[in-house]
Design a protein around this motif. Sequence first.
Motif, PDB file in Angstrom:
ATOM      1  N   PHE A   1      -6.671 -34.570   7.937  1.00 28.39           N
ATOM      2  CA  PHE A   1      -7.242 -35.671   8.718  1.00 28.39           C
ATOM      3  C   PHE A   1      -6.534 -36.985   8.409  1.00 28.39           C
ATOM      4  O   PHE A   1      -5.807 -37.105   7.434  1.00 28.39           O
ATOM      5  CB  PHE A   1      -8.749 -35.821   8.437  1.00 28.39           C
ATOM      6  CG  PHE A   1      -9.085 -36.191   7.024  1.00 28.39           C
ATOM      7  CD1 PHE A   1      -9.100 -37.533   6.617  1.00 28.39           C
ATOM      8  CD2 PHE A   1      -9.379 -35.216   6.082  1.00 28.39           C
ATOM      9  CE1 PHE A   1      -9.398 -37.875   5.315  1.00 28.39           C
ATOM     10  CE2 PHE A   1      -9.676 -35.559   4.773  1.00 28.39           C
ATOM     11  CZ  PHE A   1      -9.696 -36.895   4.389  1.00 28.39           C
ATOM     12  N   PHE A   2      -6.774 -37.970   9.286  1.00 27.21           N
ATOM     13  CA  PHE A   2      -6.357 -39.335   9.009  1.00 27.21           C
ATOM     14  C   PHE A   2      -7.531 -40.252   9.308  1.00 27.21           C
ATOM     15  O   PHE A   2      -8.457 -39.891  10.032  1.00 27.21           O
ATOM     16  CB  PHE A   2      -5.096 -39.722   9.797  1.00 27.21           C
ATOM     17  CG  PHE A   2      -5.265 -39.825  11.290  1.00 27.21           C
ATOM     18  CD1 PHE A   2      -5.344 -41.062  11.906  1.00 27.21           C
ATOM     19  CD2 PHE A   2      -5.312 -38.685  12.086  1.00 27.21           C
ATOM     20  CE1 PHE A   2      -5.472 -41.163  13.286  1.00 27.21           C
ATOM     21  CE2 PHE A   2      -5.443 -38.783  13.462  1.00 27.21           C
ATOM     22  CZ  PHE A   2      -5.525 -40.024  14.070  1.00 27.21           C
ATOM     23  N   VAL A   3      -7.506 -41.443   8.701  1.00 27.16           N
ATOM     24  CA  VAL A   3      -8.603 -42.391   8.853  1.00 27.16           C
ATOM     25  C   VAL A   3      -8.050 -43.701   9.414  1.00 27.16           C
ATOM     26  O   VAL A   3      -7.046 -44.215   8.922  1.00 27.16           O
ATOM     27  CB  VAL A   3      -9.321 -42.638   7.499  1.00 27.16           C
ATOM     28  CG1 VAL A   3     -10.389 -43.716   7.637  1.00 27.16           C
ATOM     29  CG2 VAL A   3      -9.934 -41.339   6.983  1.00 27.16           C
TER      30      VAL A   3
ATOM     31  N   THR B   1      -5.425 -43.902   5.664  1.00 32.55           N
ATOM     32  CA  THR B   1      -5.041 -42.725   4.884  1.00 32.55           C
ATOM     33  C   THR B   1      -4.671 -41.586   5.829  1.00 32.55           C
ATOM     34  O   THR B   1      -5.198 -41.491   6.936  1.00 32.55           O
ATOM     35  CB  THR B   1      -6.172 -42.277   3.919  1.00 32.55           C
ATOM     36  OG1 THR B   1      -5.665 -41.313   3.012  1.00 32.55           O
ATOM     37  CG2 THR B   1      -7.350 -41.666   4.645  1.00 32.55           C
TER      38      THR B   1
ATOM     39  N   GLU C   1      -9.039 -47.717  10.472  1.00 37.46           N
ATOM     40  CA  GLU C   1      -9.969 -48.822  10.236  1.00 37.46           C
ATOM     41  C   GLU C   1      -9.747 -49.878  11.295  1.00 37.46           C
ATOM     42  O   GLU C   1      -8.622 -50.163  11.686  1.00 37.46           O
ATOM     43  CB  GLU C   1      -9.730 -49.422   8.852  1.00 37.46           C
ATOM     44  CG  GLU C   1     -10.643 -50.582   8.490  1.00 37.46           C
ATOM     45  CD  GLU C   1     -10.128 -51.957   8.934  1.00 37.46           C
ATOM     46  OE1 GLU C   1     -10.965 -52.855   9.139  1.00 37.46           O
ATOM     47  OE2 GLU C   1      -8.903 -52.135   9.104  1.00 37.46           O
TER      48      GLU C   1
ATOM     49  N   LYS D   1     -12.565 -40.940  11.383  1.00 41.00           N
ATOM     50  CA  LYS D   1     -11.846 -39.830  10.761  1.00 41.00           C
ATOM     51  C   LYS D   1     -11.471 -38.879  11.887  1.00 41.00           C
ATOM     52  O   LYS D   1     -12.322 -38.482  12.687  1.00 41.00           O
ATOM     53  CB  LYS D   1     -12.748 -39.128   9.738  1.00 41.00           C
ATOM     54  CG  LYS D   1     -12.107 -37.941   9.058  1.00 41.00           C
ATOM     55  CD  LYS D   1     -13.089 -37.327   8.059  1.00 41.00           C
ATOM     56  CE  LYS D   1     -12.596 -36.044   7.471  1.00 41.00           C
ATOM     57  NZ  LYS D   1     -13.625 -35.428   6.592  1.00 41.00           N
TER      58      LYS D   1
ATOM     59  N   ASN E   1      -3.691 -37.293   5.447  1.00 39.51           N
ATOM     60  CA  ASN E   1      -3.373 -36.085   4.682  1.00 39.51           C
ATOM     61  C   ASN E   1      -3.196 -34.938   5.672  1.00 39.51           C
ATOM     62  O   ASN E   1      -3.219 -35.158   6.876  1.00 39.51           O
ATOM     63  CB  ASN E   1      -4.411 -35.806   3.572  1.00 39.51           C
ATOM     64  CG  ASN E   1      -5.763 -35.410   4.116  1.00 39.51           C
ATOM     65  OD1 ASN E   1      -5.874 -34.787   5.173  1.00 39.51           O
ATOM     66  ND2 ASN E   1      -6.810 -35.755   3.394  1.00 39.51           N
TER      67      ASN E   1
ATOM     68  N   ILE F   1     -14.764 -47.286  10.692  1.00 40.16           N
ATOM     69  CA  ILE F   1     -13.726 -46.316  10.346  1.00 40.16           C
ATOM     70  C   ILE F   1     -13.954 -45.029  11.138  1.00 40.16           C
ATOM     71  O   ILE F   1     -15.083 -44.641  11.416  1.00 40.16           O
ATOM     72  CB  ILE F   1     -13.623 -46.022   8.825  1.00 40.16           C
ATOM     73  CG1 ILE F   1     -14.956 -45.633   8.215  1.00 40.16           C
ATOM     74  CG2 ILE F   1     -13.032 -47.192   8.079  1.00 40.16           C
ATOM     75  CD1 ILE F   1     -14.852 -45.247   6.743  1.00 40.16           C
TER      76      ILE F   1
ATOM     77  N   LYS G   1      -8.558 -35.538  13.218  1.00 37.65           N
ATOM     78  CA  LYS G   1      -7.660 -34.461  12.789  1.00 37.65           C
ATOM     79  C   LYS G   1      -6.212 -34.954  12.740  1.00 37.65           C
ATOM     80  O   LYS G   1      -5.730 -35.601  13.665  1.00 37.65           O
ATOM     81  CB  LYS G   1      -7.756 -33.281  13.748  1.00 37.65           C
ATOM     82  CG  LYS G   1      -9.062 -32.538  13.629  1.00 37.65           C
ATOM     83  CD  LYS G   1      -8.998 -31.219  14.393  1.00 37.65           C
ATOM     84  CE  LYS G   1     -10.140 -30.342  13.984  1.00 37.65           C
ATOM     85  NZ  LYS G   1     -11.140 -30.130  14.995  1.00 37.65           N
ATOM     86  N   SER G   2      -5.519 -34.620  11.657  1.00 38.74           N
ATOM     87  CA  SER G   2      -4.146 -35.097  11.447  1.00 38.74           C
ATOM     88  C   SER G   2      -3.183 -34.675  12.547  1.00 38.74           C
ATOM     89  O   SER G   2      -2.299 -35.452  12.915  1.00 38.74           O
ATOM     90  CB  SER G   2      -3.607 -34.602  10.105  1.00 38.74           C
ATOM     91  OG  SER G   2      -4.125 -35.388   9.084  1.00 38.74           O
TER      92      SER G   2
ATOM     93  N   GLN H   1     -15.565 -38.012  12.276  1.00 33.88           N
ATOM     94  CA  GLN H   1     -16.619 -38.856  11.722  1.00 33.88           C
ATOM     95  C   GLN H   1     -16.379 -40.289  12.172  1.00 33.88           C
ATOM     96  O   GLN H   1     -15.243 -40.700  12.392  1.00 33.88           O
ATOM     97  CB  GLN H   1     -16.621 -38.822  10.188  1.00 33.88           C
ATOM     98  CG  GLN H   1     -17.085 -37.518   9.587  1.00 33.88           C
ATOM     99  CD  GLN H   1     -17.089 -37.582   8.068  1.00 33.88           C
ATOM    100  OE1 GLN H   1     -17.426 -38.588   7.468  1.00 33.88           O
ATOM    101  NE2 GLN H   1     -16.692 -36.484   7.451  1.00 33.88           N
TER     102      GLN H   1
END
Length: 176
Positions: free
Chosen positions: A125-127, A120, A129, A95, A122, A93, A97-98, A151
């Motif tokens: 940030f976004f994640v 996800t 996979e 992480k 917000n 995964i 910045k959005s 991350q």
Amino acid sequence: MSTEKQLYTVSIYTENNIGLLNRISAIFQRRHINIESLNTSPSEIEGVSRFTVVVKMTEENMKKIIGQIEKQIEVIKAFYHNDEETIYQESCIFKMKSDLLFDERQIQNIIKESNARIVTVNKDFFVIEKSGKKEEIELLYRELSVFGIMQFTRSGRISVTKEEMKISTLLETYNN
């Protein structure tokens, strides 16, 4: 038997006891063998855990290590397989910045082309996979690192063998 080093996936079926991981890793450490990947999980048999360890070594040394691992009281059975004998995956995964998702058109293309998925989003940030081979994950990492990764984490290898492992009947007798 090959004297050249290659990657092996070691599957260790065990009782779930405290301290076993330390003893198993010590077996590799004593021989100065680096563990490339490690995963522990429940196995297909209730009450039995499975360690999946990836190491690079000769087959001759691999056989010796298997013997040492099986001497551990909690170990039911250990197997080793090369990459051609297994189906395997890793997961990771990222992480990020959005604003990259909306400002950098290329990010969406990278995600789509790599068969990754957004899990996800917000305002901060976004994640993302991704599951696949180690090389696929490394490629995605290189492509995304240009934009800045907040991350990153990658799992150990998970695998199943192409051929039936003769553990099933052994484990059935273990559970009765």
